[in-house]
Structure formats: structure tokens, C-alpha cells
Motif scaffolding. Structure first.
Motif, mmCIF file in Angstrom:
data_model
loop_
_atom_site.group_PDB
_atom_site.id
_atom_site.type_symbol
_atom_site.label_atom_id
_atom_site.label_comp_id
_atom_site.label_asym_id
_atom_site.label_seq_id
_atom_site.Cartn_x
_atom_site.Cartn_y
_atom_site.Cartn_z
ATOM 1 N N PHE A 84 0.855 -1.179 0.000
ATOM 2 C CA PHE A 84 0.000 0.000 0.000
ATOM 3 C C PHE A 84 0.895 1.235 0.000
ATOM 4 O O PHE A 84 1.478 1.591 1.009
ATOM 5 N N ILE A 86 1.200 4.866 0.149
ATOM 6 C CA ILE A 86 0.482 6.118 0.419
ATOM 7 C C ILE A 86 1.388 7.291 0.093
ATOM 8 O O ILE A 86 1.056 8.433 0.331
ATOM 9 N N SER A 142 10.513 -2.750 7.980
ATOM 10 C CA SER A 142 9.636 -1.664 8.435
ATOM 11 C C SER A 142 8.491 -1.500 7.446
ATOM 12 O O SER A 142 8.683 -1.573 6.240
ATOM 13 N N VAL A 145 3.633 1.271 4.705
ATOM 14 C CA VAL A 145 2.604 2.298 4.907
ATOM 15 C C VAL A 145 3.160 3.430 5.777
ATOM 16 O O VAL A 145 3.073 4.614 5.437
ATOM 17 N N ILE A 146 3.751 3.039 6.917
ATOM 18 C CA ILE A 146 4.238 4.055 7.838
ATOM 19 C C ILE A 146 5.401 4.831 7.221
ATOM 20 O O ILE A 146 5.447 6.061 7.282
ATOM 21 N N THR A 147 6.344 4.122 6.586
ATOM 22 C CA THR A 147 7.499 4.841 6.042
ATOM 23 C C THR A 147 7.089 5.777 4.908
ATOM 24 O O THR A 147 7.615 6.880 4.810
ATOM 25 N N ILE A 149 4.238 7.350 4.622
ATOM 26 C CA ILE A 149 3.601 8.518 5.246
ATOM 27 C C ILE A 149 4.677 9.474 5.746
ATOM 28 O O ILE A 149 4.659 10.678 5.472
ATOM 29 N N MET A 150 5.662 8.910 6.473
ATOM 30 C CA MET A 150 6.706 9.752 7.044
ATOM 31 C C MET A 150 7.493 10.446 5.923
ATOM 32 O O MET A 150 7.834 11.615 6.020
ATOM 33 N N LEU A 151 7.760 9.700 4.845
ATOM 34 C CA LEU A 151 8.550 10.279 3.754
ATOM 35 C C LEU A 151 7.777 11.377 3.020
ATOM 36 O O LEU A 151 8.378 12.291 2.452
ATOM 37 N N PHE A 153 6.070 13.646 4.498
ATOM 38 C CA PHE A 153 6.341 14.875 5.243
ATOM 39 C C PHE A 153 7.781 15.324 5.045
ATOM 40 O O PHE A 153 8.062 16.523 4.975
ATOM 41 N N VAL A 154 8.693 14.355 4.959
ATOM 42 C CA VAL A 154 10.089 14.722 4.718
ATOM 43 C C VAL A 154 10.200 15.444 3.372
ATOM 44 O O VAL A 154 10.857 16.490 3.255
ATOM 45 N N THR A 157 8.929 19.044 3.578
ATOM 46 C CA THR A 157 9.853 20.014 4.170
ATOM 47 C C THR A 157 11.054 20.232 3.247
ATOM 48 O O THR A 157 11.565 21.336 3.145
ATOM 49 N N PHE A 289 -3.268 11.479 -2.938
ATOM 50 C CA PHE A 289 -4.214 10.780 -2.073
ATOM 51 C C PHE A 289 -5.452 10.356 -2.849
ATOM 52 O O PHE A 289 -5.975 9.260 -2.649
ATOM 53 N N ILE A 292 -5.443 7.058 -4.524
ATOM 54 C CA ILE A 292 -5.831 5.840 -3.797
ATOM 55 C C ILE A 292 -7.278 5.490 -4.127
ATOM 56 O O ILE A 292 -7.611 4.335 -4.408
#
Lengths: 367, 324
Positions: A84, A86, A142, A145-147, A149-151, A153-154, A157, A289, A292
Motif C-alpha cells: 500500500f 500512500i 519496516s 505504509v508508515i514509512t 507517510i513519514m517520507l 512529510f520529509v 519540508t 491521495f 488511492i
């Protein structure tokens, strides 16, 4: 996706479930329109007229659909590998950065090379940025999905920093790059067709639309007609069986993510290289988004993704026209419809399958 | 301003910035310990922020705002539960849906009702949570050197939901660790089949956890709109739900470390704001974005197992199917 699947005939699975979800989502949107005191039928008429009622409207609709095809395909390819993704927003952002650097930093290439080079840079940027979570999942365990999402935001910025400090337009307060060299940018569609005697109004629709159509065909070929596609589908269906059959799930995970990211890069191609002709902040504007929703509604099949992208193109363009006439109904309605669609076509899939099955059984019993 | 005062001000701002994170992190903790992955924290906080701002504006009472915020977030949490628990939908997909619904609905309704591009009118007086001065704050500042300043500046002077947030951490930690309900919640996240065998309903435990998650997100969202700001702004949660998720992972799904992670991320944010446009010797203009990206980068590094190891609840993300 959900347990205890309800068996449906293939035509019902392919056509009915998405259609029922769309109808239900539009119904919810209609209720929201009623809730803010407008007439949903009138709004629908305005929306359709704005999106499909003129050559200009159709041009805009297809231009928006281009974005949704790319982001929808990106999610769909990862889906086939059981992943998945995202991270479409972040991957498109990095693709845009890579493309801007390629366009601005390298010496001007001749016209026939500049645009392909910029497109390749975008694909490579998106691919690398999606490969990272793919590698992290395959080698370090890891969750993608979580990575991703975090990427996202990275990346968000990173682009702020780069546009302000490194690749920003000198002397401009706007977070944007200087204009790309003229030979690199893509040709608008109305200029394409003028030599053939077809006179179209000026719209943002550009060559990237043709790229998107090619991507639809290419993904279909990749997933259903190649060895790699078979490996991707096998890993998606059952990683253990795939490993037993000699397919490396780790390698397929990384490759599928990279392809997914490269497709998300198409969003940067259409927006920055095709329309803005420079890189601006927030050019991804949530398309990643909505992708999806497009992929879920299109059932991961390129034909379905194409149709779903067209639907969202209509909603986007029609929504923009609608908000001129009815300022209370902003284009954020598309986000709501997207959300309801993700809920209905994705999360509540089991419920809708059961509903369709019940309707079919009743119909079959009566016949 | 002397050093002590500067530190106190930064710590004060750290607390303010951490409160929404703490609420959302505790919310995520409840949900995830029960085996329901929740990436919809962001959406629930957003809808709570909107509902609380509207209710506080209409009624003129910040507490009514808190109630409305909690109810709105709870409603969205139950929709999520319906999809993810009752219909065993994919939890990530359901979470994405929650986030999109909240992002769209808040702007549409805000724009339709107030016509300010999705903002709600600004709140004044009793419609906002004021700063509470704890007893002896002024006296301590004047009479106790050092500590008194910190008591007045950092501990005292926050809005009521802020103290509520810290209370939530305490209650979460105690209930999860020491009560039968907490044990069952943890069990249903590790091995739902065992819970089912013991004759306890997996679905109702998970619904309970998801509902608690909704209430806590409601407090966090309300704090954003009615205490920290004076009204709702479109997309005002700005990724805090995801930072909270990062904090939960960072803390290995345990309450007190999660509080620590939230405070750390709040501190980073406070430092980033403080260093905006400041030139440091040797570094030059501080790249504030690098500090802002740190929580996300740290979480990725942690998840990759380069520092410590993340061990999520065993059954997290898996819909429970009774054996047939």
C-alpha cells in the motif's frame, strides 16, 4: 481484502461493485449539498455542463484526469504486489525536484532531447524515493505504509527548503523555481492539433496526457503480459508461495515500489513540465491521495483506473465551474467524494459485495 | 533575556505544542494496543477542531466546544470501527478514508456556513479556553529562585484541556497496566483468538478501544482550535496526527515513553520556531526544515531497526475472523 469473501459472477465483481460504490458516494455528496442548502440536481447539471459541455471543459477535464491516471496507476501497481503506497505525494514532490534540477542545472540540451531527459529525471526521482520504503520493507522489515507517510512529510519540508535556499528563483519571494528552458516544456494539446486543422481552445491539456494513456497500456502489459508482472501478482497473492516458486518477494517489493514511484512522477511531468513550466510549492495538491480512491475504484486494472481517473477529472473540472456559480460548493467536495469512495469501494467492500450478491440472488430467483 | 528565562519560555512552548500530540498519541495507543491500526488520527483531530470551534462560537462556551469536538471525533471513530471491525475492511484504507472525509467536510461546511474560505469566526472570551494560573505561581516566581520561575512559566499558565491531556496519559497508563479491561485490550491486540476462546467479544473490545481513541482525538483537536488558536483554520492539524503516530511507534506502543516522545517532538517544534531566521555562528542561517523533518526521519530510522527495535502488537492491522 476482507475475510469470508462473497462469491460474485465476474461481471458483477468488475462492474457492479464499483458502480454501486460510486452511486452511494454521489448520494452522500448529494446529501452534503442538501445539508448546505443547495439543490443537488441543479448542482449535478452545472457540474456536468462545466466538465463536458464545451471543448474547453473537456480539455480541462482530461488535463485533471492525466494527474489521476498517474497517481492511480502508482497505487495500483503497488497493490498488485500487496503493498500500500500512500507516498504518492512525496514521490511526486521528489520527482518534481529531480526534474527541476535536471532542467535548470544541466546545460541546455537540443529540443528533442530536453523533454525526454526531464521526464526521465522525474521518473527516476519518484522511483528512488519509492525504492527507499521498498528497500526498508524488504530488507529491514519496516512497514511500507508508515514509512511512505513519514517520507511524504520529509519531502514536503525538503521542497520548502530547496525552493527557498537552493533552486528558488533569485529575487522572488514566491516559493518557485525560475522558468524551465523553453525546449524542455511539453507542447499544449491545442498547439499539437492546429496543423491538422483542428482548432481547440487553449487549455492546460498537454503531451503528458498521451504519456498517461501510454502508461495505462504499459502497466497492463507489465502486469498481465510479462514475467515481472507475473512475479508481482504472485507476491501480492501469496509471498510464501512466490518464494517457494523461486520468486524473491524482497526483490519484487523493491521493484514494484520503484515502478510505483516512477508513475507518481508523472504527476510532476503533467503539472510542472506541462502546465506551470516551473516547479511551485504544493503542486501535488492532494492528487496523490485521490489516486488511492482512483486505484480502489478501478479495481487495480488500468482500464478501471482510466475510467475512474476520468470520473475524478469530471468532478474536478465540473467542481471548479460549479464553485463559480455556487460559491458554497467548493472543490473540496471532490475530496469528500474521494473519501466516501475509498470508504465504500475499499474499506466497506465486503458490505457492498454482500448487497450486490443479495440483489442478484433476488433477481435470479424471480426470473 | 537571560538564559534561564529563555529555557523556560522554550519549555513552555514545548508543552503547548505537545498537547495535541499527547492526546493523539494516547488515542493511537489505545487503538493499536487493541490491534486496530489507526492512520486516521489526523482526520479525527481535524473534525474535532472544526466541530469544537463551531460549537464554541455558537454557544459562546469553550466547554460546549470540547463536548462537540469529542462527539464529532467519536462519530468518525465509529464509522471507522464499522468499516474496520464489523466489515473487516482494510484498516489502512479505512484510515485514509477518514482523513479524506475530514479534510473535505470541514472546509466545505466551514465555507458554506461562514464564507471565509473554510475558517470559522474567531473566538473570544469564554468561547476560548483561557490560561489557568496554578496556585502559588506568582508567589513561587517571586520567592523561589530558579524553580519558581519554571513553575510559573512552564507548569502553570496552560489551558484546561492541556492538564486534561496529562491526566489522560496517567489514566491510560494505569488502565492499560492495572485493570482487567486494560489486560483484555492488550490481549486482543496480541492474540484475539485467545480472547475469543475465553468467551469475550473481540469486536466489542475493539469498538471500545476505537471509541476511546475517538474521545482522545476529540480533546486534542479541541485544544488546537479552541485553546491554542482562536478558531478553526483549514487543514490546521498539519500532520500532527501522523507525528503522534510516529511517537507511538517511537515509544514502542507504551504510554509513558509515548509521552516522552511527544514532548521531544514538541521541543523540536518549539526550537524550530525559535530558530526561525536566526543565524548561528558556524552554521549560518539555521535550516528550520531540517528540525521539522527530524521526527519523521527518526521514526524511519527506528522502524528500520538501526536504533532499538519496534515491536508492534502482534495482531495489529489484522481483522479478526472467528474460526468456522
Amino acid at each position: 481484502m476482507s475475510a469470508a469473501p462473497v462469491d460474485l459472477p465476474r461481471w458483477a465483481d468488475v462492474a457492479m461493485v464499483p458502480l454501486v460504490s460510486v452511486a452511494a458516494a454521489l448520494l452522500v455528496a448529494g446529501l452534503v449539498v442538501v445539508g448546505i442548502g443547495e439543490n443537488p440536481l441543479e448542482a449535478t447539471a452545472l457540474l456536468l455542463r462545466g466538465a463536458l459541455g464545451s471543448a474547453e471543459g473537456i480539455g480541462f477535464t482530461l488535463y485533471y484526469a492525466t494527474n489521476f491516471i498517474f497517481t492511480g496507476l502508482a497505487v495500483a501497481v503497488a497493490f498488485h504486489a500487496g503493498l500500500f503506497n500512500i507516498g504518492g505525494e512525496g514521490q511526486a514532490t521528489v520527482a518534481g525536484i529531480a526534474m527541476a534540477i535536471a532542467c535548470l542545472a544541466l546545460p541546455a540540451l537540443p529540443g528533442f532531447l530536453a523533454a525526454p531527459f526531464a521526464i526521465l529525471a522525474a521518473a527516476a526521482g519518484g522511483a528512488v524515493y519509492a525504492f527507499i520504503p521498498g528497500w526498508l520493507q524488504a530488507r529491514r522489515g519496516s512497514h511500507v505504509v508508515i514509512t511512505t507517510i513519514m517520507l511524504n512529510f520529509v519531502a514536503a519540508t525538503l521542497i520548502v527548503y530547496l525552493l527557498r535556499e537552493i533552486i528558488g528563483k533569485p529575487g522572488s519571494m514566491q516559493p518557485e523555481t525560475p522558468d524551465f528552458p523553453a525546449q524542455a516544456v511539453l507542447t499544449p494539446m491545442h498547439q499539437w492539433l492546429t496543423p491538422f486543422g483542428i482548432d481547440l481552445p487553449s487549455t492546460p491539456l498537454n503531451t503528458a496526457f498521451l504519456l498517461a494513456l501510454m502508461a495505462l497500456v504499459a502497466v497492463w502489459l507489465l502486469i498481465w503480459r510479462t514475467r515481472l508482472g507475473y512475479a508481482i501478482r504472485t507476491v501480492g497473492a501469496n509471498p510464501r508461495a512466490a518464494a517457494y516458486a523461486g520468486i524473491s518477494p524482497a526483490a519484487v517489493t523493491m521493484i514494484a515500489m520503484a515502478i510505483s514511484g516512477a508513475l507518481a512522477g508523472g504527476l510532476a511531468v503533467n503539472e510542472a513540465l506541462g502546465v506551470q513550466h516551473r516547479l511551485v510549492l504544493d503542486f501535488t495538491a492532494g492528487y496523490g491521495f485521490v489516486g488511492i480512491a482512483v486505484a480502489l475504484m478501478g479495481r487495480g486494472h488500468p482500464a478501471g483506473v482510466g475510467l475512474a481517473a476520468l470520473l475524478f477529472g469530471v468532478l474536478y473540472q465540473g467542481g471548479a465551474e460549479l464553485s463559480f456559480d455556487k460559491p458554497a460548493i467548493t472543490r473540496d467536495m471532490v475530496v469528500v467524494i474521494g473519501g466516501v469512495l475509498v470508504l465504500f469501494a475499499g474499506a466497506l467492500d465486503g458490505l457492498f459485495r454482500r448487497l450486490v450478491a443479495r440483489v442478484l440472488r433476488v433477481g435470479g430467483g424471480a426470473a | 533575556m537571560d538564559l534561564l528565562q529563555t529555557i523556560a519560555v522554550v519549555l513552555d512552548s514545548m508543552i503547548r505544542l505537545s498537547i495535541p500530540l499527547i492526546c493523539a498519541a494516547m488515542a493511537g495507543l489505545w487503538s493499536e494496543r487493541a490491534g486496530v491500526v489507526d492512520i486516521g488520527l489526523e482526520g479525527k483531530m481535524l473534525i474535532a477542531a472544526f466541530a469544537s470551534a463551531v460549537a464554541a462560537f455558537v454557544t459562546g462556551s469553550a466547554w460546549a466546544g470540547l463536548g462537540a469536538g469529542i462527539l464529532a471525533s467519536l462519530a468518525l471513530a465509529l464509522v471507522y470501527g464499522f468499516a474496520a471491525i464489523t466489515w473487516r475492511g482494510n484498516q489502512i484504507v479505512s484510515g485514509v478514508a477518514v482523513n479524506m472525509l475530514a479534510a473535505g467536510l470541514t472546509v466545505i461546511l466551514g465555507n458554506a456556513w461562514y464564507g471565509q474560505g473554510g475558517r470559522t469566526p474567531s473566538l473570544e472570551g469564554a468561547a476560548r479556553f483561557g490560561e489557568l494560573t496554578l496556585p502559588f505561581a506568582g508567589w513561587a516566581r517571586a520567592n523561589v529562585p530558579g524553580l519558581g520561575l519554571f513553575y510559573d512559566e512552564v507548569v502553570s499558565g496552560h489551558a484546561a484541556p492541556a492538564y486534561l491531556a496529562f491526566l489522560c496519559v496517567l489514566v491510560t497508563a494505569l488502565v492499560l497496566k492495572c485493570t482487567r479491561f486494560g489486560l483484555r485490550i492488550r490481549a486482543v491486540g496480541e492474540n484475539p483468538a485467545a480472547v475469543d476462546t475465553a468467551g469475550i467479544s473481540v469486536a466489542s473490545l475493539r469498538y471500545g478501544a476505537v471509541a476511546i481513541c475517538g474521545v482522545l482525538c476529540g480533546i486534542g483537536g479541541t485544544y488546537l482550535a479552541v485553546a491554542q488558536s482562536a478558531g478553526f483554520l483549514p487543514h490546521m492539524t498539519a500532520g500532527r496526527g501522523f507525528i503522534a503516530l510516529a511517537a507511538v511507534i517511537f515509544a514502542n506502543w507504551r504510554p509513558w515513553p509515548a509521552l516522552g516522545a511527544c514532548l521531544l517532538f514538541g521541543l523540536l517544534d518549539a526550537i524550530a520556531i525559535r530558530l526561525q531566521g536566526v543565524t548561528l555562528p558556524g552554521i549560518g542561517l539555521v535550516p528550520v526544515e531540517a528540525i521539522q523533518a527530524l521526527p519523521y526521519l527518526m521514526t524511519i530510522v527506528l522502524l528500520a531497526g538501526f536504533i532499538g527495535k519496534a515491536t508492534p502488537p502482534k495482531a495489529s492491522g489484522l481483522p479478526y475472523v472467528k474460526e468456522r
